[in-house]
Design a protein around this motif. Structure first.
Motif, PDB file in Angstrom:
ATOM      1  N   VAL A  42       0.853  -1.178   0.000  1.00  0.00           N
ATOM      2  CA  VAL A  42       0.000   0.000   0.000  1.00  0.00           C
ATOM      3  C   VAL A  42       0.892   1.232   0.000  1.00  0.00           C
ATOM      4  N   ASN A  43       0.618   2.149  -0.897  1.00  0.00           N
ATOM      5  CA  ASN A  43       1.445   3.342  -1.071  1.00  0.00           C
ATOM      6  C   ASN A  43       0.627   4.577  -0.708  1.00  0.00           C
ATOM      7  N   TYR A  44       0.870   5.113   0.488  1.00  0.00           N
ATOM      8  CA  TYR A  44       0.183   6.323   0.920  1.00  0.00           C
ATOM      9  C   TYR A  44       0.877   7.539   0.317  1.00  0.00           C
ATOM     10  N   PHE A  45       0.110   8.593   0.050  1.00  0.00           N
ATOM     11  CA  PHE A  45       0.741   9.826  -0.401  1.00  0.00           C
ATOM     12  C   PHE A  45      -0.113  11.024  -0.022  1.00  0.00           C
ATOM     13  N   ALA A  46       0.549  12.108   0.290  1.00  0.00           N
ATOM     14  CA  ALA A  46      -0.056  13.423   0.480  1.00  0.00           C
ATOM     15  C   ALA A  46       1.001  14.382  -0.045  1.00  0.00           C
ATOM     16  N   ASP A  47       0.819  14.842  -1.277  1.00  0.00           N
ATOM     17  CA  ASP A  47       1.896  15.497  -2.000  1.00  0.00           C
ATOM     18  C   ASP A  47       2.418  16.754  -1.323  1.00  0.00           C
ATOM     19  N   ALA A  48       1.525  17.607  -0.835  1.00  0.00           N
ATOM     20  CA  ALA A  48       1.954  18.862  -0.212  1.00  0.00           C
ATOM     21  C   ALA A  48       0.721  19.544   0.378  1.00  0.00           C
ATOM     22  N   SER A  49       0.943  20.641   1.095  1.00  0.00           N
ATOM     23  CA  SER A  49      -0.156  21.435   1.626  1.00  0.00           C
ATOM     24  C   SER A  49      -1.145  21.725   0.492  1.00  0.00           C
ATOM     25  N   PRO A  50      -2.452  21.599   0.740  1.00  0.00           N
ATOM     26  CA  PRO A  50      -3.135  21.511   2.032  1.00  0.00           C
ATOM     27  C   PRO A  50      -3.476  20.087   2.479  1.00  0.00           C
ATOM     28  N   PHE A  51      -2.858  19.080   1.895  1.00  0.00           N
ATOM     29  CA  PHE A  51      -3.203  17.703   2.246  1.00  0.00           C
ATOM     30  C   PHE A  51      -2.103  17.075   3.097  1.00  0.00           C
ATOM     31  N   PHE A  52      -2.513  16.478   4.203  1.00  0.00           N
ATOM     32  CA  PHE A  52      -1.578  15.839   5.108  1.00  0.00           C
ATOM     33  C   PHE A  52      -2.132  14.463   5.483  1.00  0.00           C
ATOM     34  N   ILE A  53      -1.223  13.522   5.755  1.00  0.00           N
ATOM     35  CA  ILE A  53      -1.659  12.179   6.134  1.00  0.00           C
ATOM     36  C   ILE A  53      -0.893  11.711   7.361  1.00  0.00           C
ATOM     37  N   ASP A  54      -1.607  11.045   8.248  1.00  0.00           N
ATOM     38  CA  ASP A  54      -1.007  10.422   9.426  1.00  0.00           C
ATOM     39  C   ASP A  54      -1.469   8.970   9.455  1.00  0.00           C
ATOM     40  N   VAL A  55      -0.560   8.033   9.175  1.00  0.00           N
ATOM     41  CA  VAL A  55      -0.939   6.625   9.199  1.00  0.00           C
ATOM     42  C   VAL A  55      -0.521   5.953  10.501  1.00  0.00           C
ATOM     43  N   THR A  56      -0.121   6.784  11.492  1.00  0.00           N
ATOM     44  CA  THR A  56       0.175   6.252  12.820  1.00  0.00           C
ATOM     45  C   THR A  56      -0.931   6.590  13.816  1.00  0.00           C
ATOM     46  N   ALA A  57      -1.995   7.202  13.321  1.00  0.00           N
ATOM     47  CA  ALA A  57      -3.090   7.601  14.208  1.00  0.00           C
ATOM     48  C   ALA A  57      -3.843   6.369  14.726  1.00  0.00           C
ATOM     49  N   ALA A  58      -4.584   6.566  15.809  1.00  0.00           N
ATOM     50  CA  ALA A  58      -5.335   5.458  16.404  1.00  0.00           C
ATOM     51  C   ALA A  58      -6.681   5.962  16.900  1.00  0.00           C
ATOM     52  N   ASN A  59      -7.664   5.086  16.850  1.00  0.00           N
ATOM     53  CA  ASN A  59      -8.991   5.359  17.396  1.00  0.00           C
ATOM     54  C   ASN A  59      -9.393   4.165  18.245  1.00  0.00           C
ATOM     55  N   GLU A  60      -9.550   4.391  19.554  1.00  0.00           N
ATOM     56  CA  GLU A  60      -9.889   3.321  20.488  1.00  0.00           C
ATOM     57  C   GLU A  60      -8.937   2.136  20.343  1.00  0.00           C
ATOM     58  N   GLY A  61      -7.653   2.452  20.190  1.00  0.00           N
ATOM     59  CA  GLY A  61      -6.645   1.411  20.090  1.00  0.00           C
ATOM     60  C   GLY A  61      -6.496   0.804  18.717  1.00  0.00           C
ATOM     61  N   ASN A  62      -7.261   1.272  17.755  1.00  0.00           N
ATOM     62  CA  ASN A  62      -7.218   0.731  16.403  1.00  0.00           C
ATOM     63  C   ASN A  62      -6.452   1.682  15.498  1.00  0.00           C
ATOM     64  N   ASN A  63      -5.428   1.166  14.797  1.00  0.00           N
ATOM     65  CA  ASN A  63      -4.640   1.976  13.892  1.00  0.00           C
ATOM     66  C   ASN A  63      -5.469   2.411  12.685  1.00  0.00           C
ATOM     67  N   ILE A  64      -5.450   3.704  12.356  1.00  0.00           N
ATOM     68  CA  ILE A  64      -6.191   4.237  11.221  1.00  0.00           C
ATOM     69  C   ILE A  64      -5.302   5.205  10.451  1.00  0.00           C
ATOM     70  N   ALA A  65      -5.699   5.529   9.236  1.00  0.00           N
ATOM     71  CA  ALA A  65      -5.053   6.584   8.458  1.00  0.00           C
ATOM     72  C   ALA A  65      -5.949   7.816   8.495  1.00  0.00           C
ATOM     73  N   VAL A  66      -5.355   8.979   8.750  1.00  0.00           N
ATOM     74  CA  VAL A  66      -6.105  10.235   8.840  1.00  0.00           C
ATOM     75  C   VAL A  66      -5.608  11.197   7.760  1.00  0.00           C
ATOM     76  N   TYR A  67      -6.529  11.640   6.901  1.00  0.00           N
ATOM     77  CA  TYR A  67      -6.228  12.630   5.870  1.00  0.00           C
ATOM     78  C   TYR A  67      -6.808  13.967   6.313  1.00  0.00           C
ATOM     79  N   THR A  68      -5.928  14.978   6.433  1.00  0.00           N
ATOM     80  CA  THR A  68      -6.334  16.302   6.909  1.00  0.00           C
ATOM     81  C   THR A  68      -6.144  17.333   5.806  1.00  0.00           C
ATOM     82  N   MET A  69      -7.099  18.261   5.714  1.00  0.00           N
ATOM     83  CA  MET A  69      -7.027  19.367   4.751  1.00  0.00           C
ATOM     84  C   MET A  69      -6.868  20.667   5.533  1.00  0.00           C
ATOM     85  N   ASP A  70      -5.788  21.402   5.273  1.00  0.00           N
ATOM     86  CA  ASP A  70      -5.562  22.643   6.006  1.00  0.00           C
ATOM     87  C   ASP A  70      -4.580  23.509   5.227  1.00  0.00           C
TER      88      ASP A  70
END
Length: 400
Positions: A42-70
């Motif tokens: 699996v190849n994650y990407f977030a090329d540059a602002s305003p898109f950011f990705i965190d694939v170390t995030a967790a929800n209730e102990g479950n690993n998730i990927a978070v895509y943020t726009m800012d």
């Protein structure tokens, strides 16, 4: 039934067989890095602002990927892809030598070979990619980019290539991409030809998507929702004997070196996405079937992410306790663990009479999930499963 599945989550890839063997292979490199178009991962990407990705995030102990726009748009995008090799195609170059061949050193993916008697892709093979998505409850989506999330498949004659014509014309005019379920299958030329389409996601629950594409699913902040897209391999989509084409060059299924499942969102219109919110992604699943009929008759086994309370007796996780759940229990009766029951059994003793009693006691109950369709009959338990990519630790424990 011949079926193979490739599963993606964040850190592990698993291989199970009818003998119950389980192997774990940690992925190499940092999951926060753009891994390019490496085959079989699996190849994650977030090329540059305003898109950011965190694939170390967790929800209730479950690993998730978070895509943020800012931030302000800078003509870029984010998402992920899963590249699956179909081996070298033997093509030296196309378009009068403009695209020189780079040998594909990766063999045919075992999942592809397993549904084709050990061989490469064939016309009629079918793929399904699915994942669970939701708005971030603490940072819901308040503005959307020019391109809201689109889930699609791409077929490439050159594995690992990024050289493509991304116009919306019936066929590309140059490059290495020979088919795209968004760009090509979505063209009006193919209406009525039963071509698999991409799935567009309404990420802010507004009732519409980018470019007025049909809404496949709308995201909300208070529950996960299932997104999926399919592709049926057909190298003569218009039934005109001309096959796929890149400019004046025509290609059959034998020319495919890579099948690429993609989730993409992006902006090329200068949209202000400052504080625009975040979306979560979990449990990415890629499956291949020998035929479209098998795809249509096989339930999507993609489980809801950890942290969602299952409805007791809802063994196929469709929000209903009904006869379809009895089928899941019957087909898995005697299993040593309750992995096939999607967390909706009694939690002890494997799949047994106690789980049946739980199903019977809750028959007719429901927890509606808007937009998540019932999954129908359960997959055959004897099917060999190939899981590639990122299965979170909680999901691994549940699978055991």
């Amino acid at each position: 039934m011949r079926i193979r599945r490739l599963v993606a989550s964040t850190f592990l890839c698993l291989v199970t067989s009818t003998a119950g063997a389980l192997e774990v292979f940690p992925l190499l490199g940092s999951p926060e890095t753009d891994l390019g178009t490496g085959l079989g991962q699996v190849n994650y990407f977030a090329d540059a602002s305003p898109f950011f990705i965190d694939v170390t995030a967790a929800n209730e102990g479950n690993n998730i990927a978070v895509y943020t726009m800012d931030g302000a748009s800078a003509n870029n995008g984010a998402g992920f892809s899963i590249a699956v090799s179909n081996g070298e195609n033997g093509i030296d170059s196309t378009e009068d030598g403009a695209n020189a061949d780079v040998p594909n050193l990766q063999p045919v993916n075992p999942a592809i070979a397993s549904v084709n008697g050990g061989g490469k892709l064939q016309n009629g093979n079918a793929f399904r990619v699915s994942m669970w998505m939701r708005q971030d409850p603490a940072d819901p989506v308040s503005a959307v980019p020019q391109i809201e999330p689109v889930v699609k498949f791409e077929l490439w004659k050159e594995a690992g290539s990024g050289n493509a014509d991304f116009s919306s014309t019936a066929f590309p005019g140059f490059g290495d991409r020979i088919w795209d379920t968004d760009q090509n299958a979505g063209d009006a030329t193919f209406n009525g030809f039963n071509q698999s389409q991409a799935s567009w996601v309404d990420m802010n629950n507004s009732g519409s998507t980018s470019f007025s594409k049909p809404v496949a699913q709308s995201l909300v902040a208070d529950e996960w929702r299932l997104i999926e897209a399919t592709l049926v391999i057909d190298d003569d989509p218009l039934d005109d004997t001309l096959n796929w084409s890149i400019g004046g060059d025509f290609f059959s299924v034998d020319a495919i070196e890579e099948v690429r499942a993609v989730m993409f969102l992006g902006d090329y219109a200068g949209t202000n996405l400052t504080g625009a919110g975040s979306v979560w992604v979990d449990n990415v699943l890629l499956e291949i079937f020998a035929t479209e009929a098998e795809l249509n008759s096989t339930a999507n086994p993609n489980p809801m992410p950890v942290g969602v309370t299952a409805l007791s007796g809802d063994f196929n996780a469709d929000g209903l306790v009904n006869a379809a759940d009895y089928t899941v229990w019957r087909d898995n009766f005697g299993a040593a663990d309750e992995g096939a029951l999607n967390g909706a059994g009694n939690g002890a003793g494997g799949v047994d009479d106690a789980d049946y009693d739980l199903w019977a006691a809750n028959y007719g109950e429901s927890t509606p999930q808007p937009g998540v369709a019932a999954t129908g009959a359960a997959p055959e338990p004897s099917a060999i499963v190939l899981l590639l990519g990122l299965a979170s630790a909680p999901l691994l424990r549940r699978g055991r």
